[in-house]
Design an enzyme around this catalytic site. Structure first.
Site, mmCIF file in Angstrom:
data_model
loop_
_atom_site.group_PDB
_atom_site.id
_atom_site.type_symbol
_atom_site.label_atom_id
_atom_site.label_comp_id
_atom_site.label_asym_id
_atom_site.label_seq_id
_atom_site.Cartn_x
_atom_site.Cartn_y
_atom_site.Cartn_z
ATOM 1 N N SER A 106 1.174 -0.999 0.163
ATOM 2 C CA SER A 106 0.104 -0.477 -0.085
ATOM 3 C C SER A 106 0.356 1.249 -0.255
ATOM 4 O O SER A 106 2.155 1.325 0.655
ATOM 5 C CB SER A 106 -0.494 -0.088 1.156
ATOM 6 O OG SER A 106 -1.826 1.143 1.176
ATOM 7 N N THR A 155 -5.864 2.828 -7.095
ATOM 8 C CA THR A 155 -6.701 2.461 -6.461
ATOM 9 C C THR A 155 -7.524 3.558 -7.381
ATOM 10 O O THR A 155 -7.011 4.879 -6.861
ATOM 11 C CB THR A 155 -6.500 2.791 -5.712
ATOM 12 O OG1 THR A 155 -5.541 1.428 -5.093
ATOM 13 C CG2 THR A 155 -8.377 2.496 -4.881
#
Length: 356
Positions: A106, A155
C-alpha cells in the site's frame, strides 16, 4: 485451538484488537450492506464437480502479468496494517514470499517500499494513491521501480472519504505510532497539506491515468472497477489489469457486490487485460467460483489482516495455507488438475440449481 478457517481467525482477531482497531478494519460505510453482500454473493453460486478426471497431482499456480505465482490468492494493499500488528507490511511480504504468492504494498504503508524490499525478494506490486501533486507522485513511482516492484496498482475508488459511521461514533483518529513511510523524506508542497497536517489525495481523471502511464514502463493495474464501460476505457488507455472491487464496502454503501460485476467486465475486455477481484472472499471454494467466472486471481484483505492480528507473519502465512488447502481439496473433488481448465461450466447460479 489454532483457527482452522478464516471465520475463526476473524473471531480470534476480534478478541485481540482494540475496539477502535476492530471497527476500523471490520467496518464499512453507512449500513455496511455492501460489506456483507460481498460475501453473500458467493453463496449465490454452486460448484459442478466433474468425474473420471486424473487429479492425482494438482497445480494451483497462475501467471499474473507474466510472473508465475504458486496460488491465485494475492495479499491486497491494505492500510494501516500496523493497526493490527507491529510487524505490519514486513509480515505481509515475508509471509507472501514463503508461499511464492503475490503481495501488493500500500501507498499508505507504515514500512516504506525500501524497507519491505530489504526483507523480501518475493513477487511484489505497488499500490498508488495520488497525494499532493504530480511531481510528488512521479518521485514515488520512481521509488517503486527502483525497489523491485513489478507492477503499479492505481486505486480508483477512494479519492473521497467514505461515510464510515462506526468511526464517526467514536471520533476515531489513527494513533500517533502509525506513519506513512513512503512519503517520509519527500518534498511536499505546503498547499497539499490539510489543517491537521495530513496530505491531500487528488482525484484522478482519465487524463491523469494517461499521465501515470507516461511516467512508468511498469504494467498498470486499476483497482476499483465495477463498470464494464470503465473497464473498456481503461484498456483503451493501455492498462494491463483490472481489479473488480468496491473497496470492501468501505467507500459507498449499496454498491453492487464485486462478484456480480465480474462476468460483464470479463466479457467486455476479453483477453485485452487480466481481470482480478476482491471483496468477501473467505473460502477456497469462493476463489474457484471467482476463477470460473473469469477472474485470473483474487485479492484478500481483511482475511489476512485477521491472521496478522492473531499471530503476525505466522498468522498471515497460515491464512495462505488455509486457502491453499481448501483450494486443493476442492480441486480434487471437482476434477481439476490445474486451474487452466476451470471455466463457467464448473459453476451454476444457485437459483437455477434449485429450479433444475
Amino acid at each position: 485451538m489454532r483457527p482452522i478457517n478464516i471465520d475463526e481467525y476473524r473471531e480470534a482477531a476480534r478478541h485481540i484488537l482494540s475496539p477502535d482497531a476492530w471497527n476500523y478494519i471490520a467496518g464499512g460505510s453507512e449500513d455496511e450492506t455492501t460489506v456483507s453482500e460481498n460475501t453473500q454473493a458467493y453463496g449465490r453460486w454452486r460448484l459442478i464437480p466433474k468425474i473420471f478426471r486424473d487429479v492425482s497431482t494438482r497445480d494451483q499456480s497462475v501467471s499474473l502479468l507474466g510472473q508465475t505465482v504458486s496460488l491465485p490468492v494475492v495479499l491486497a494493499p491494505t492500510s494501516p496494517l500496523r493497526l493490527a500488528h507491529e510487524e505490519a507490511e514486513i509480515a505481509q511480504v515475508k509471509a507472501a514470499a514463503r508461499h511464492n504468492a503475490l503481495a501488493i504494498l500500500s501507498m499508505d504503508a507504515h514500512h516504506s517500499l525500501e524497507e519491505t524490499a530489504e526483507v523480501s525478494n518475493g513477487p511484489r506490486w505497488f499500490q498508488l494513491y495520488c497525494y499532493g501533486d504530480r511531481s510528488l507522485m512521479k518521485e514515488v513511482i520512481a521509488k517503486a521501480e527502483a525497489s523491485g516492484h513489478s507492477a503499479l496498482v492505481v486505486t480508483a475508488d477512494a479519492f473521497y472519504p467514505g461515510r464510515r459511521e462506526r468511526m464517526m461514533r467514536t471520533s476515531f483518529v489513527l494513533p500517533d505510532h502509525i506513519r506513512m513511510g513512503n512519503l517520509e523524506g519527500l518534498k511536499i508542497d505546503p498547499a497539499a497539506r490539510r489543517p491537521d497536517g495530513s496530505i491531500r489525495r487528488f482525484a484522478l481523471t482519465w487524463s491523469d491515468l494517461e499521465w501515470v502511464r507516461s511516467c512508468t514502463s511498469l504494467p498498470i493495474v486499476i483497482k476499483g472497477v465495477s463498470s464494464a464501460d470503465d473497464a473498456e476505457m481503461a484498456v483503451r488507455l493501455g492498462v494491463s489489469g483490472l481489479v473488480v472491487s468496491n473497496h470492501g464496502g468501505r467507500q459507498i454503501d449499496q454498491a453492487l457486490p464485486s462478484l456480480d460485476c465480474l462476468p460483464a467486465i470479463v466479457d467486455r475486455v476479453g483477453a485485452a487485460a487480466e481481470v482480478y477481484i476482491d471483496g468477501g472472499i473467505r473460502r477456497g471454494t469462493d476463489v474457484l467460483k471467482a476463477l470460473a467466472l473469469g477472474a485470473k486471481a483474487v485479492l484478500i484483505g481483511r482475511a489476512y489482516i485477521w491472521g496478522l492480528a492473531v499471530a503476525g507473519e505466522e498468522g498471515v502465512s497460515h491464512v495462505l495455507d488455509i486457502f491453499k488447502q481448501e483450494i486443493d481439496v476442492a480441486m480434487a473433488q471437482m476434477g481439476l488438475s490445474d486451474l487452466k481448465s476451470l471455466n463457467s461450466s464448473y459453476v451454476a447460479a444457485a437459483t437455477n440449481y434449485r429450479n433444475s
